[in-house]
Design a protein around this motif. Sequence first.
Motif, short mmCIF file in Angstrom:
data_model
loop_
_atom_site.label_atom_id
_atom_site.label_comp_id
_atom_site.label_asym_id
_atom_site.label_seq_id
_atom_site.Cartn_x
_atom_site.Cartn_y
_atom_site.Cartn_z
N GLU A 1 0.84 -1.21 0.00
CA GLU A 1 0.00 0.00 0.00
C GLU A 1 0.88 1.26 0.00
O GLU A 1 0.66 2.21 -0.76
CB GLU A 1 -0.85 -0.05 1.27
N ILE A 2 1.90 1.26 0.86
CA ILE A 2 2.76 2.43 0.96
C ILE A 2 3.63 2.57 -0.30
O ILE A 2 3.87 3.69 -0.78
CB ILE A 2 3.60 2.37 2.26
N ALA A 3 4.05 1.45 -0.86
CA ALA A 3 4.83 1.49 -2.11
C ALA A 3 4.00 2.10 -3.24
O ALA A 3 4.49 2.89 -4.05
CB ALA A 3 5.29 0.10 -2.48
N ARG A 4 2.72 1.76 -3.27
CA ARG A 4 1.86 2.30 -4.33
C ARG A 4 1.69 3.81 -4.21
O ARG A 4 1.61 4.52 -5.20
CB ARG A 4 0.49 1.61 -4.31
N LEU A 5 1.62 4.28 -2.99
CA LEU A 5 1.55 5.74 -2.79
C LEU A 5 2.76 6.42 -3.41
O LEU A 5 2.67 7.45 -4.08
CB LEU A 5 1.56 6.07 -1.29
N ALA A 6 3.94 5.82 -3.18
CA ALA A 6 5.17 6.43 -3.69
C ALA A 6 5.20 6.38 -5.21
O ALA A 6 5.62 7.34 -5.87
CB ALA A 6 6.39 5.70 -3.11
N SER B 1 13.31 9.10 -0.20
CA SER B 1 13.04 8.53 1.12
C SER B 1 11.90 7.53 1.06
O SER B 1 10.88 7.75 0.40
CB SER B 1 12.65 9.66 2.08
N THR B 2 12.06 6.44 1.79
CA THR B 2 10.97 5.49 1.95
C THR B 2 10.00 6.03 3.01
O THR B 2 10.35 6.92 3.79
CB THR B 2 11.52 4.13 2.41
N GLN B 3 8.80 5.48 3.05
CA GLN B 3 7.79 5.94 4.02
C GLN B 3 7.32 4.83 4.95
O GLN B 3 6.55 5.09 5.87
CB GLN B 3 6.55 6.49 3.28
N TYR B 4 7.77 3.61 4.69
CA TYR B 4 7.30 2.50 5.52
C TYR B 4 8.15 2.38 6.78
O TYR B 4 9.25 2.92 6.86
CB TYR B 4 7.35 1.18 4.74
#
Length: 288
Positions: free
Chosen positions: A43-48, A144-147
């Motif tokens: 889910e977080i990867a898709r946001l990025a 930057s990653t967000q997870y």
Amino acid sequence: MHLPKATPPPGPSPVREGRLDLVQLDADHPGFRDPLYRARREEIARLALAYESGTSVPLVEYTREERETWAAIWHALRAAHPAHLCRRVREALERLGLNGESVPQLEHLSARLEAESGMRVEPVAGLVSARAFFEALRRGVLFSTQYLRHPSQPLYTPEPDLVHEAVGHAASLLDPQVAALNRAFGEVAHGADEARMLRLERIYWWTMEFGLVREGGEVLAFGAGLISSAGELARCPAHLPWDLESMAGREYDPTGYQEALFVAPSLERLLGDLGSWLVREGELSRAS
Ligand SMILES: [Fe+2]
């Protein structure tokens, strides 16, 4: 590196239940057998991946479990920081204003950085190449990653996560001199051949990620990989003499704790020598 973190690695991606998996975890990753964690990472990867460069970074609504993971890590770091960080990093972290109550948002970090050093933060989904990471720095952008790491091991992550980026890189890049050096890495990397890229990666690793400096009779942490890891700060790695050419030729291991690190005579020497080295390397690159 703690460098590469961004888009999925090239090559075929496994298909699960008729859709592509963006996030690949190794079998020994703490979250490998946790379907909820893997779904959240997707889910977080898709946001990025949906992010368009130059626009505001969408806020992530972190779950209660993620907020607890962040708080546990933050409190461990806060306990370790006073004794282990060099003064400029300690001061930068104070200015960045992180706290244990809320997980930092890239958009807020970006605004803070832009005001102090002109850098920005943009989200990425997973691994990127060192070349892509440096190209972004050239534009004044920290990828930057967000997870967050898996909650079962809050003090350990096999890959850079938001903690590493926010506590490590964002705090470092708040310092305009450090930001300028990061941009200089990007300039030299632009058009560099593979041999020069390898030298740049290693120098970045031994300074920006894992540099130690002497200050007030102590050896203290400067690098982002150190200041974002309570585990690294608690260790006593062997000290290597300060020599940039030795660093450029020395391999590094991103998979575990660091056994030996280079120690600069002072932070000023680290930054000054690094600046001179980058100027010379850029000249050599242009001449070749
Ligand atoms: Fe890093």
